[in-house]
Write an enzyme that holds these catalytic residues in place. Structure first.
Site, PDB file in Angstrom:
ATOM      1  N   TYR A   1       0.410   4.704   0.385  1.00 43.29           N
ATOM      2  CA  TYR A   1      -0.393   5.869   0.780  1.00 43.29           C
ATOM      3  C   TYR A   1       0.497   6.932   1.447  1.00 43.29           C
ATOM      4  O   TYR A   1       0.672   8.019   0.935  1.00 43.29           O
ATOM      5  CB  TYR A   1      -1.481   5.447   1.775  1.00 43.29           C
ATOM      6  CG  TYR A   1      -2.803   4.995   1.185  1.00 43.29           C
ATOM      7  CD1 TYR A   1      -2.865   4.325  -0.023  1.00 43.29           C
ATOM      8  CD2 TYR A   1      -3.998   5.222   1.864  1.00 43.29           C
ATOM      9  CE1 TYR A   1      -4.082   3.899  -0.542  1.00 43.29           C
ATOM     10  CE2 TYR A   1      -5.217   4.813   1.351  1.00 43.29           C
ATOM     11  CZ  TYR A   1      -5.259   4.142   0.143  1.00 43.29           C
ATOM     12  OH  TYR A   1      -6.462   3.739  -0.359  1.00 43.29           O
ATOM     13  N   SER A   2       1.079   6.583   2.626  1.00 42.14           N
ATOM     14  CA  SER A   2       1.785   7.583   3.448  1.00 42.14           C
ATOM     15  C   SER A   2       3.041   8.123   2.769  1.00 42.14           C
ATOM     16  O   SER A   2       3.749   7.389   2.074  1.00 42.14           O
ATOM     17  CB  SER A   2       2.214   6.965   4.779  1.00 42.14           C
ATOM     18  OG  SER A   2       1.122   6.376   5.411  1.00 42.14           O
TER      19      SER A   2
ATOM     20  N   GLU B   1      -6.640   9.196  17.180  1.00 44.68           N
ATOM     21  CA  GLU B   1      -7.075  10.608  17.234  1.00 44.68           C
ATOM     22  C   GLU B   1      -7.862  10.965  15.976  1.00 44.68           C
ATOM     23  O   GLU B   1      -8.890  11.647  16.045  1.00 44.68           O
ATOM     24  CB  GLU B   1      -5.861  11.554  17.360  1.00 44.68           C
ATOM     25  CG  GLU B   1      -5.138  11.495  18.694  1.00 44.68           C
ATOM     26  CD  GLU B   1      -4.157  10.323  18.803  1.00 44.68           C
ATOM     27  OE1 GLU B   1      -3.960   9.596  17.804  1.00 44.68           O
ATOM     28  OE2 GLU B   1      -3.612  10.122  19.896  1.00 44.68           O
TER      29      GLU B   1
ATOM     30  N   GLU C   1      -9.815  -1.230   5.150  1.00 46.76           N
ATOM     31  CA  GLU C   1      -8.601  -1.445   5.950  1.00 46.76           C
ATOM     32  C   GLU C   1      -8.952  -1.304   7.438  1.00 46.76           C
ATOM     33  O   GLU C   1      -8.541  -2.117   8.264  1.00 46.76           O
ATOM     34  CB  GLU C   1      -7.517  -0.420   5.551  1.00 46.76           C
ATOM     35  CG  GLU C   1      -6.235  -0.613   6.348  1.00 46.76           C
ATOM     36  CD  GLU C   1      -5.130   0.373   5.962  1.00 46.76           C
ATOM     37  OE1 GLU C   1      -5.354   1.234   5.096  1.00 46.76           O
ATOM     38  OE2 GLU C   1      -4.039   0.259   6.547  1.00 46.76           O
TER      39      GLU C   1
ATOM     40  N   GLN D   1       0.832  -1.205   0.000  1.00 47.79           N
ATOM     41  CA  GLN D   1       0.000   0.000   0.000  1.00 47.79           C
ATOM     42  C   GLN D   1       0.872   1.262   0.000  1.00 47.79           C
ATOM     43  O   GLN D   1       1.567   1.530   0.979  1.00 47.79           O
ATOM     44  CB  GLN D   1      -0.873   0.001   1.258  1.00 47.79           C
ATOM     45  CG  GLN D   1      -1.746   1.219   1.429  1.00 47.79           C
ATOM     46  CD  GLN D   1      -2.451   1.234   2.779  1.00 47.79           C
ATOM     47  OE1 GLN D   1      -1.881   0.799   3.782  1.00 47.79           O
ATOM     48  NE2 GLN D   1      -3.666   1.718   2.815  1.00 47.79           N
TER      49      GLN D   1
HETATM   50  C1  LIG Z   1       2.252  -0.965  11.663  1.00 47.11           C
HETATM   51  C2  LIG Z   1       2.065   0.096  10.625  1.00 47.11           C
HETATM   52  C3  LIG Z   1       1.935  -0.256   9.301  1.00 47.11           C
HETATM   53  C4  LIG Z   1       1.778   0.743   8.328  1.00 47.11           C
HETATM   54  N1  LIG Z   1       1.710   0.346   7.021  1.00 47.11           N
HETATM   55  C5  LIG Z   1       1.555   1.283   6.056  1.00 47.11           C
HETATM   56  C6  LIG Z   1       1.523   0.908   4.688  1.00 47.11           C
HETATM   57  O1  LIG Z   1       1.654  -0.275   4.354  1.00 47.11           O
HETATM   58  N2  LIG Z   1       1.360   1.859   3.757  1.00 47.11           N
HETATM   59  C7  LIG Z   1       1.221   3.174   4.074  1.00 47.11           C
HETATM   60  O2  LIG Z   1       1.030   3.986   3.166  1.00 47.11           O
HETATM   61  N3  LIG Z   1       1.281   3.584   5.365  1.00 47.11           N
HETATM   62  C8  LIG Z   1       1.455   2.665   6.362  1.00 47.11           C
HETATM   63  N4  LIG Z   1       1.540   3.048   7.690  1.00 47.11           N
HETATM   64  C9  LIG Z   1       1.551   4.487   8.001  1.00 47.11           C
HETATM   65  C10 LIG Z   1       0.284   4.960   8.708  1.00 47.11           C
HETATM   66  O3  LIG Z   1      -0.820   4.965   7.855  1.00 47.11           O
HETATM   67  C11 LIG Z   1       0.609   6.340   9.278  1.00 47.11           C
HETATM   68  O4  LIG Z   1       1.613   6.150  10.274  1.00 47.11           O
HETATM   69  C12 LIG Z   1      -0.601   7.001   9.925  1.00 47.11           C
HETATM   70  O5  LIG Z   1      -1.547   7.348   8.951  1.00 47.11           O
HETATM   71  C13 LIG Z   1      -0.221   8.248  10.735  1.00 47.11           C
HETATM   72  O6  LIG Z   1       0.505   9.152   9.962  1.00 47.11           O
HETATM   73  P1  LIG Z   1       1.928   9.740  10.461  1.00 47.11           P
HETATM   74  O7  LIG Z   1       2.764   8.574  10.891  1.00 47.11           O
HETATM   75  O8  LIG Z   1       2.438  10.650   9.385  1.00 47.11           O
HETATM   76  O9  LIG Z   1       1.593  10.578  11.776  1.00 47.11           O
HETATM   77  P2  LIG Z   1       1.218  12.129  11.866  1.00 47.11           P
HETATM   78  O10 LIG Z   1       0.151  12.421  10.882  1.00 47.11           O
HETATM   79  O11 LIG Z   1       2.474  12.917  11.814  1.00 47.11           O
HETATM   80  O12 LIG Z   1       0.595  12.186  13.318  1.00 47.11           O
HETATM   81  C14 LIG Z   1       1.380  12.249  14.510  1.00 47.11           C
HETATM   82  C15 LIG Z   1       0.428  12.342  15.709  1.00 47.11           C
HETATM   83  O13 LIG Z   1      -0.386  13.538  15.593  1.00 47.11           O
HETATM   84  C16 LIG Z   1      -1.769  13.202  15.664  1.00 47.11           C
HETATM   85  N5  LIG Z   1      -2.548  14.060  14.756  1.00 47.11           N
HETATM   86  C17 LIG Z   1      -2.241  14.400  13.472  1.00 47.11           C
HETATM   87  N6  LIG Z   1      -3.203  15.183  12.941  1.00 47.11           N
HETATM   88  C18 LIG Z   1      -4.154  15.328  13.912  1.00 47.11           C
HETATM   89  C19 LIG Z   1      -5.407  16.002  13.988  1.00 47.11           C
HETATM   90  N7  LIG Z   1      -5.888  16.703  12.960  1.00 47.11           N
HETATM   91  N8  LIG Z   1      -6.127  15.930  15.151  1.00 47.11           N
HETATM   92  C20 LIG Z   1      -5.656  15.213  16.213  1.00 47.11           C
HETATM   93  N9  LIG Z   1      -4.473  14.560  16.214  1.00 47.11           N
HETATM   94  C21 LIG Z   1      -3.743  14.606  15.086  1.00 47.11           C
HETATM   95  C22 LIG Z   1      -1.852  11.765  15.184  1.00 47.11           C
HETATM   96  O14 LIG Z   1      -3.016  11.115  15.667  1.00 47.11           O
HETATM   97  C23 LIG Z   1      -0.577  11.174  15.773  1.00 47.11           C
HETATM   98  O15 LIG Z   1      -0.780  10.808  17.120  1.00 47.11           O
HETATM   99  C24 LIG Z   1       1.725   2.105   8.690  1.00 47.11           C
HETATM  100  C25 LIG Z   1       1.840   2.462  10.034  1.00 47.11           C
HETATM  101  C26 LIG Z   1       2.038   1.475  10.999  1.00 47.11           C
HETATM  102  C27 LIG Z   1       2.192   1.883  12.440  1.00 47.11           C
END
Ligand SMILES: Cc1cc2nc3c(=O)[nH]c(=O)nc-3n(C[C@H](O)[C@H](O)[C@H](O)COP(=O)(O)OP(=O)(O)OC[C@H]3O[C@@H](n4cnc5c(N)ncnc54)[C@H](O)[C@@H]3O)c2cc1C
Length: 383
Positions: free
Chosen positions: A134-135, A368, A249, A132
């Site tokens: 996405y991120s 969150e 998902e 996937q």
């Molecule tokens: C085990 C695992 C597998 C994964 N596998 C994939 C994958 O296969 N493909 C892929 O694309 N991604 C994958 N991910 C990534 C995952 O989708 C992202 O980590 C997730 O969407 C959070 O984004 P970030 O890490 O950029 O955190 P950030 O967006 O930087 O957030 C950091 C913190 O701030 C909080 N926050 C951010 N915005 C807000 C808001 N508006 N209001 C309140 N709180 C907020 C969040 O809740 C979090 O606690 C995986 C993650 C994990 C842990």
């Protein structure tokens, strides 16, 4: 009708009894025991291949998909019976697959007939492993901020950019990937592409974790040529596909909340520390409430009455419940459960599973973010 279902149950039970190898009725000891299939499959045990192939040939890796796309063509009631009969003999999941739990439903809804016929049967039989995309480094929770670009080059796109946290990208065969095809609109400029990870210009770099394992990768695209026929859904309307896939998902991740704590319940009956006993009872109440909510949600989904934000509720509660389950298992295990490296502790299986649950409330969108969605879209609270 009930007679038909009774007969289906009998036949299913007999088939599973005859075809599910005994080793596939034992709990997973580590992530290595999970079956992912793909072009270069890795099996910790040969029975994994056998079990996946037997279930795949019957379409039972995806029992409710149509038969023409490699599924079992089962009704909702029959699918439920199959799951119950598998659970009764503790049969392992024959195939772990992002293709099944995420991409498949999106292909069924948004794919052209050619795309469905090309990809779905291979997903059902575990022949192609998907990841996937996405991120991105600056687009996680704010996913629509993604910058990976796909430039129009006639009959194909040229993709450039970087993804991050791409689980198992280094082992996957194909990627479903969000790309920017219009810079003037945030959500309205995103498209959804499918492409082969063996394409020229795709590279991956594992992100080493403190555990020494590395399920995650950084994924880089450097002038990757992707045929336009690999666009899923309409150009610039990929955000709809992305959200639909995320719903599936989140539903898949919420299922982690459905596991039990049978050994602890047994222990509690015989008498354990009264505080732990109270916590076990509270867990059981929550687990039953979650099971009832899941059942209702699945019925509403099948009847087309589900609220689009319902998967967020399920994801939030299911993942929090899964964390509580593993906290309890660790508490009951005491210092033995912290054992990290021995045959007796199955190489720290309990501790590793407990640590893994910490990611449940991040992957697929953080808790969150789910609470924000519930507040806005279900409770109608102001932003
Ligand atoms: C085990 C695992 C597998 C994964 N596998 C994939 C994958 O296969 N493909 C892929 O694309 N991604 C994958 N991910 C990534 C995952 O989708 C992202 O980590 C997730 O969407 C959070 O984004 P970030 O890490 O950029 O955190 P950030 O967006 O930087 O957030 C950091 C913190 O701030 C909080 N926050 C951010 N915005 C807000 C808001 N508006 N209001 C309140 N709180 C907020 C969040 O809740 C979090 O606690 C995986 C993650 C994990 C842990």
């Amino acid at each position: 009708m009930n007679q038909d279902l009774d007969q289906f149950r009998q036949e299913t039970r007999a088939w599973l009894e005859a075809n599910c190898p005994p080793s596939m009725r034992l709990p997973l000891r580590s992530e290595k025991d999970a079956t992912w299939g793909g072009r270069n499959p890795i099996y910790a045990h040969p029975d994994q291949k056998l079990w996946m192939e037997r279930m795949g040939a019957r379409g039972w890796t995806v029992p409710d998909w149509p038969k023409e796309y490699g599924g079992g063509g089962l009704s909702a009631a029959e699918t439920k019976i199959l799951r119950e009969e598998m659970a009764a003999i503790r049969a392992r999941n024959p195939l772990n697959s992002f293709g099944i739990s995420m991409l498949g439903p999106a292909l069924l809804k948004y794919g052209t007939e050619e795309q469905k016929l090309e990809h779905l049967p291979k997903i059902a039989r575990g022949e192609i492993r998907w990841c996937q995309g996405y991120s991105e480094p600056n687009a996680g929770s704010d996913l629509a901020g993604l910058q990976t670009s796909a430039e129009d080059a006639g009959d194909h796109f040229i993709v450039n950019g970087q993804k991050v946290w791409t689980s198992y990208a280094d082992q996957a065969d194909w990627i479903f990937c969000l790309v920017r095809t219009d810079k003037t609109s945030k959500q309205g400029g995103i498209s959804f592409l499918l492409f082969d990870m063996a394409s020229e210009g795709v590279s991956t770099k594992p992100i080493l974790l403190i555990s020494g394992n590395s399920p995650f990768c950084e994924t880089f695209f450097d002038d990757v040529k992707v045929p336009k026929s690999n666009l899923l859904g309409e150009l610039n309307k990929g955000w709809d596909v992305a959200k639909y896939l995320l719903g599936h998902e989140r539903e898949m991740i919420s299922n982690m909340g459905a596991g039990g704590i049978d050994p602890l319940v047994e222990a509690a009956r015989k008498g354990v520390d009264p505080i732990l006993r109270g916590q076990i009872a509270l867990f059981q109440v929550r687990a039953r409430a979650f099971a009832a909510m899941s059942e209702r949600f699945i019925d509403e989904l099948k009847a087309g009455r589900a609220h689009p934000a319902q998967p967020s509720m399920m994801k939030y509660y299911g993942t929090e419940l899964n964390k509580i389950r593993h906290e309890l298992l660790m508490a009951a295990g005491g210092s033995d459960a912290l054992e990290w490296e021995s045959e007796a502790s199955i190489h720290g299986a309990a501790a590793r599973a407990w640590l893994r649950t910490k990611a449940n409330s991040i992957e697929g969108g953080t808790s969150e973010i789910q609470l924000n969605i519930i507040a806005k879209r279900i409770l109608d609270l102001p932003s």
